[in-house]
Design a protein around this motif. Structure first.
Motif, PDB file in Angstrom:
ATOM      1  N   ASN A   1     -19.725 -57.215   4.806  1.00 55.00           N
ATOM      2  CA  ASN A   1     -19.995 -55.851   5.283  1.00 55.00           C
ATOM      3  C   ASN A   1     -19.544 -55.647   6.717  1.00 55.00           C
ATOM      4  O   ASN A   1     -19.108 -54.548   7.108  1.00 55.00           O
ATOM      5  CB  ASN A   1     -21.488 -55.539   5.168  1.00 55.00           C
ATOM      6  N   ASN A  35     -20.895 -56.883  -3.350  1.00 55.66           N
ATOM      7  CA  ASN A  35     -20.949 -55.451  -3.626  1.00 55.66           C
ATOM      8  C   ASN A  35     -19.825 -54.702  -2.928  1.00 55.66           C
ATOM      9  O   ASN A  35     -19.384 -55.065  -1.839  1.00 55.66           O
ATOM     10  CB  ASN A  35     -22.297 -54.877  -3.171  1.00 55.66           C
ATOM     11  N   SER A  36     -19.383 -53.612  -3.545  1.00 59.41           N
ATOM     12  CA  SER A  36     -18.409 -52.683  -2.946  1.00 59.41           C
ATOM     13  C   SER A  36     -17.121 -53.384  -2.521  1.00 59.41           C
ATOM     14  O   SER A  36     -16.531 -53.064  -1.499  1.00 59.41           O
ATOM     15  CB  SER A  36     -19.030 -51.958  -1.738  1.00 59.41           C
ATOM     16  N   THR A  37     -16.706 -54.375  -3.307  1.00 63.24           N
ATOM     17  CA  THR A  37     -15.457 -55.075  -3.002  1.00 63.24           C
ATOM     18  C   THR A  37     -14.626 -55.202  -4.267  1.00 63.24           C
ATOM     19  O   THR A  37     -15.141 -55.175  -5.385  1.00 63.24           O
ATOM     20  CB  THR A  37     -15.709 -56.495  -2.451  1.00 63.24           C
ATOM     21  N   ASN A  38     -13.350 -55.323  -4.067  1.00 71.53           N
ATOM     22  CA  ASN A  38     -12.439 -55.612  -5.158  1.00 71.53           C
ATOM     23  C   ASN A  38     -11.707 -56.910  -4.846  1.00 71.53           C
ATOM     24  O   ASN A  38     -11.581 -57.303  -3.690  1.00 71.53           O
ATOM     25  CB  ASN A  38     -11.424 -54.479  -5.327  1.00 71.53           C
TER      26      ASN A  38
END
Length: 254
Positions: A64, A24-27
Motif C-alpha cells: 500500500n 488486495n487491489s493488486t494485479n
C-alpha cells in the motif's frame, strides 16, 4: 484474499497444504515469498502458540505504501515430522532434548526439492508470477532449511530470510553447509534474539547468537547484500518474529 490448496508431493509421498495470500487491489505479475510453518503465519487460532506472524497484514502495508512490488505469500504447513522435514543434515542432537514420537530420517533436502520441482511449478500454473523473483523465509529450523535452500538452489531464490537460526545441535553440519566458494546473487536477512532461551540462560542464548554470527560472517563476502540484526531482548517466539517480519520483507523484496 487467501486461497488454500492441498497438493500431493510425489517427492515427499505426502500431502502439503498451502495458504496463498494475494494482496488486495493488486494485479500480477507477482513476486513469490515462500514461508515455512504456514500454520503460524496468518491466523492466531491456527498458530502453535496462539500468536501469528500477521504476515499478510505486514505485506499489505508495504505494498500500500509502494515500498515493495506486488508479492504473493505462499505459506507451507509443516507436517508432524517438522524436526526432520526442516533439517538438511544429521539431527540426532535434537532428539537428545525433544521427543522422538514423530520421527523420520531427516529429509530437508527432499522438502526443498519438492518446493522447487512441485510447489513452485504449481504456483506458476495457477497465478501470474515472476519466477525470477522468488524468496524464502522461516524461523528456527525453518530458518535453517531456508539457508539450505538459498545455498543449494541459488539460481531459484533471490533472497532468504532467517529468523532465530537453530543449529546448536549440530554445528559441524552448519560449518559444512557454509563451506562453499560461490558468489551468490542474493540478499540475506538474518535476525537473532539475545534471549532466545526465554529465561536469560547465557549458555543457550550464546549458542543461537554464535550460529547466526557465523552464518553472517561466512556469507557477507559471498552475497549481493546481507543484513544481520541482533535484538538484545528478543526471544524464540512468534511475537518476536512478528515484530520483525515487515523489516525482512522490505529488505529482501524492495
Amino acid at each position: 484474499m487467501f486461497n488454500t490448496h492441498t497438493i500431493y508431493s510425489k517427492i515427499l509421498k505426502m500431502e502439503k497444504r498451502l495458504t496463498v495470500y494475494i494482496p488486495n487491489s493488486t494485479n500480477g505479475p507477482y513476486r513469490i515469498l515462500f514461508m515455512h510453518d504456514g500454520q503460524n503465519l496468518f491466523f492466531p487460532e491456527l498458530s502453535y502458540a496462539g500468536v501469528a506472524w500477521d504476515a499478510a497484514t505486514k505485506l499489505q502495508e508495504l505494498i500500500n505504501d509502494n515500498l515493495i512490488p506486488p508479492t504473493l505469500i505462499v505459506g507451507i504447513d509443516h507436517s508432524i515430522y517438522r524436526m526432520d522435514e526442516y533439517v538438511p543434515f544429521n539431527n540426532d542432537g535434537i532428539y537428545e532434548n525433544f521427543s522422538d514420537k514423530h520421527r523420520k530420517p531427516y529429509f530437508g533436502n527432499l522438502y526443498i526439492k519438492s518446493i522447487v520441482e512441485e510447489i513452485l511449478p504449481f504456483i506458476e500454473s495457477n497465478y501470474m508470477v515472476l519466477k525470477e523473483y522468488t524468496y524464502m523465509a522461516g524461523s528456527s529450523l525453518g530458518g535453517l532449511i531456508s539457508l539450505y535452500a538459498g545455498i543449494k538452489y541459488q539460481k531459484v531464490f533471490k533472497g532468504i530470510g532467517i529468523f532465530s537460526l537453530s543449529t546448536w545441535w549440530n554445528e559441524n553440519g552448519l560449518d559444512e553447509l557454509l563451506t562453499f566458494d560461490d558468489k551468490l546473487n542474493q540478499r540475506y536477512f538474518i535476525l537473532c534474539g539475545g534471549n532466545e532461551s526465554g529465561d536469560n540462560n547465557p549458555i543457550k542464548n550464546e549458542r543461537y547468537i554464535l550460529s547466526s554470527k557465523k552464518t553472517y560472517e561466512n556469507l557477507k563476502t559471498k552475497v549481493e547484500s546481507i543484513k544481520f540484526k541482533l535484538i538484545p531482548h528478543g526471544k524464540h517466539t512468534e511475537k518476536f518474529w512478528q515484530d520483525h517480519v515487515k523489516k525482512m520483507m522490505l529488505y529482501l523484496i524492495k
